[in-house]
Write a protein that holds these residues in place. Structure first.
Motif: not given
Lengths: 65, 400
Positions: B302-330
């Motif tokens: 990525i070159r200097a001066g470009e924008r990069i989005l931190l997609l929190f919504g996707s990070a929060n559903r990443d299976a590398a960190v959360f088991e069954e990431p799209d399930e609501f685990h009460l």
């Protein structure tokens, strides 16, 4: 069991103090501090471990089992 | 992957827009596809920007303000009113100074002392709707609760202007508002706040506006513009995102009676409910940084001066960190979610936002232990707007 905080990593999410308040507290800015110098009271090991794992910044660690 | 599938993924990436409600309504599938096939990708929308979709990459970018700066703006698209969103769009010593000044007012112990006020406000708002048996919980609870709290903290009178102006600033450009409308909303809001600042110059009070007027950066007092930008953003930041979180959490309970029954029987479970809601229905889907140097993220140059989005919504559903990431685990904490961001720009108001969402839910289910969406299409979690629910008034009366 003993836990440690890397103060340079902490930005104050305060998940640790919410999960295991016997071990973790917060200073006036909300950054993590150790309540009992990092010693985990007997019976609170699971909570302390969960608190360490719950830090989004990875600022916490288990220093000794 | 076939050529056809590859083409479809390339199209998905190039046309990706985190603001798009249709995309967000099926974001589990979209995010998983992108994380798997092209974790750091480029979208041509809004003038072009990169996107980090995996938890690990969002973590790396968010924690490295030297390489990924905020001062060039973090909203894609920008609000369009030409003023910085302070301190979110600040770097270096200025950013540090804003945070040092504000953090004590929003630290956990300080926020815990606000619980009584938040609960009294929430109880009163709920009380008003209980006898009706049906209400739009966005207008009657999710929006007014954060509004009442932030006006209390800032020390200002509630004004109809706030919602119109902040709605226009937050969502105006997305819904095609003209530049002139955005500028008018900003002008009214900033003029209002300037009057509040001026009133305190000779007669400081103990509210947040007075506090923000006392700040300094390395010995230099904040300039009048810095104070104004800070005060205005405190108001904007305190409203829409918390309202979104309250709405999404109440909607979840309206469509998941099994979770509603659990939290009614065990109010302590509301804490996990709120955390899971923040993780899966992340109010701030994404914020951007600007590269300060030619660099690489996950192998992508990525070159200097470009924008990069931190997609929190996707990070929060990443299976590398959360088991069954799209399930609501009460029954699970999942404390590592980054709904409030990551790194030195972590949301200052996170503890207050958590408190407001939790109390709104607790007070509503205390009086209305059973409710459902009103007949009609499910409005979904992924957009601000009406949330019509209905309940049995006699059962609510018995609960009260």
């Amino acid at each position: 069991m003993k836990v440690a905080i890397d103060r340079d990593m902490c930005v104050g999410h305060a998940q640790c103090s919410a999960i295991c308040p016997s071990v973790f507290g917060n200073d006036e800015f909300g950054y993590a501090v150790l309540v009992t110098g990092g010693e985990v009271p007997e019976g609170d090991e699971a909570d302390a471990r969960l608190a360490v794992e719950s830090c989004p910044e990875r600022a916490l660690s288990v220093a000794a089992e | 992957m076939s050529d056809e599938q590859r083409g479809a993924v390339a199209e998905l990436a190039a046309t990706f827009d985190h603001n798009d409600h249709a995309m967000r309504s099926r974001c589990a599938e979209v995010y998983a596809t992108l994380r798997g096939a092209c974790p750091v990708f480029h979208s041509d929308k809004w003038g072009g920007f990169w996107v980090a979709s995996r938890y690990e990459d969002v973590y790396e970018v968010g924690r490295d303000p030297e390489r990924f700066a905020s001062g060039e703006g973090v909203m894609v698209p920008p609000m369009g009113h030409g003023r910085p969103l302070t301190p979110m769009e600040a770097d270096g010593p200025e950013h540090e100074a804003y945070r040092r000044l504000l953090l004590p007012s929003f630290a956990p112990a300080q926020v815990a002392r606000m619980e009584r006020d938040v609960r009294a406000l929430a109880a009163s708002l709920v009380e008003d709707v209980v006898p009706t048996g049906r209400a739009d919980l966005y207008e009657t609870l999710a929006k007014p609760l954060p509004l009442l709290m932030i006006t209390l903290l800032l020390g200002i009178e509630r004004d109809e202007l706030f919602w119109e102006a902040t709605d226009t600033l937050m969502y105006g450009r997305l819904s095609g508002a003209r530049e002139a409308e955005v500028l008018t909303a900003a002008r009214d809001l900033y003029a209002f706040m300037q009057r509040e600042i001026d009133r305190r110059r000779d007669a400081p009070t103990d509210d947040l506006i007075s506090l923000m007027m006392t700040g300094d950066v390395q010995g230099r007092p904040f300039t009048p513009d810095e104070v104004l930008d800070l005060c205005c953003f405190m108001l904007v930041a305190g409203l829409e995102n918390t309202a979104f979180g309250i709405r999404a959490t109440l909607r979840h309970l309206a469509v998941h009676p099994e979770h509603l029954a659990t939290v009614v029987a065990d109010p302590d479970a509301v804490t996990n409910l709120v955390e899971q809601s923040l993780r899966l229905y992340t109010p701030v889907t994404a914020l951007a940084r600007t590269t300060t140097t030619d660099t690489e993220v996950a192998g992508q140059s990525i070159r200097a001066g470009e924008r990069i989005l931190l997609l929190f919504g996707s990070a929060n559903r990443d299976a590398a960190v959360f088991e069954e990431p799209d399930e609501f685990h009460l029954d699970r904490r999942d404390g590592r979610h980054i709904a409030f961001g990551i790194g030195p720009h972590r949301c200052i108001g996170s503890h207050l936002a958590r408190l407001e969402i939790r109390i709104a839910v607790e007070e509503f289910i205390r009086r209305v232990p059973s409710f459902r969406l009103a007949p009609g299409p499910d409005p979904g979690w992924y957009q601000a707007g009406p949330l019509e629910v209905e309940w049995d008034v006699d059962a609510a009366r018995a609960a009260g």
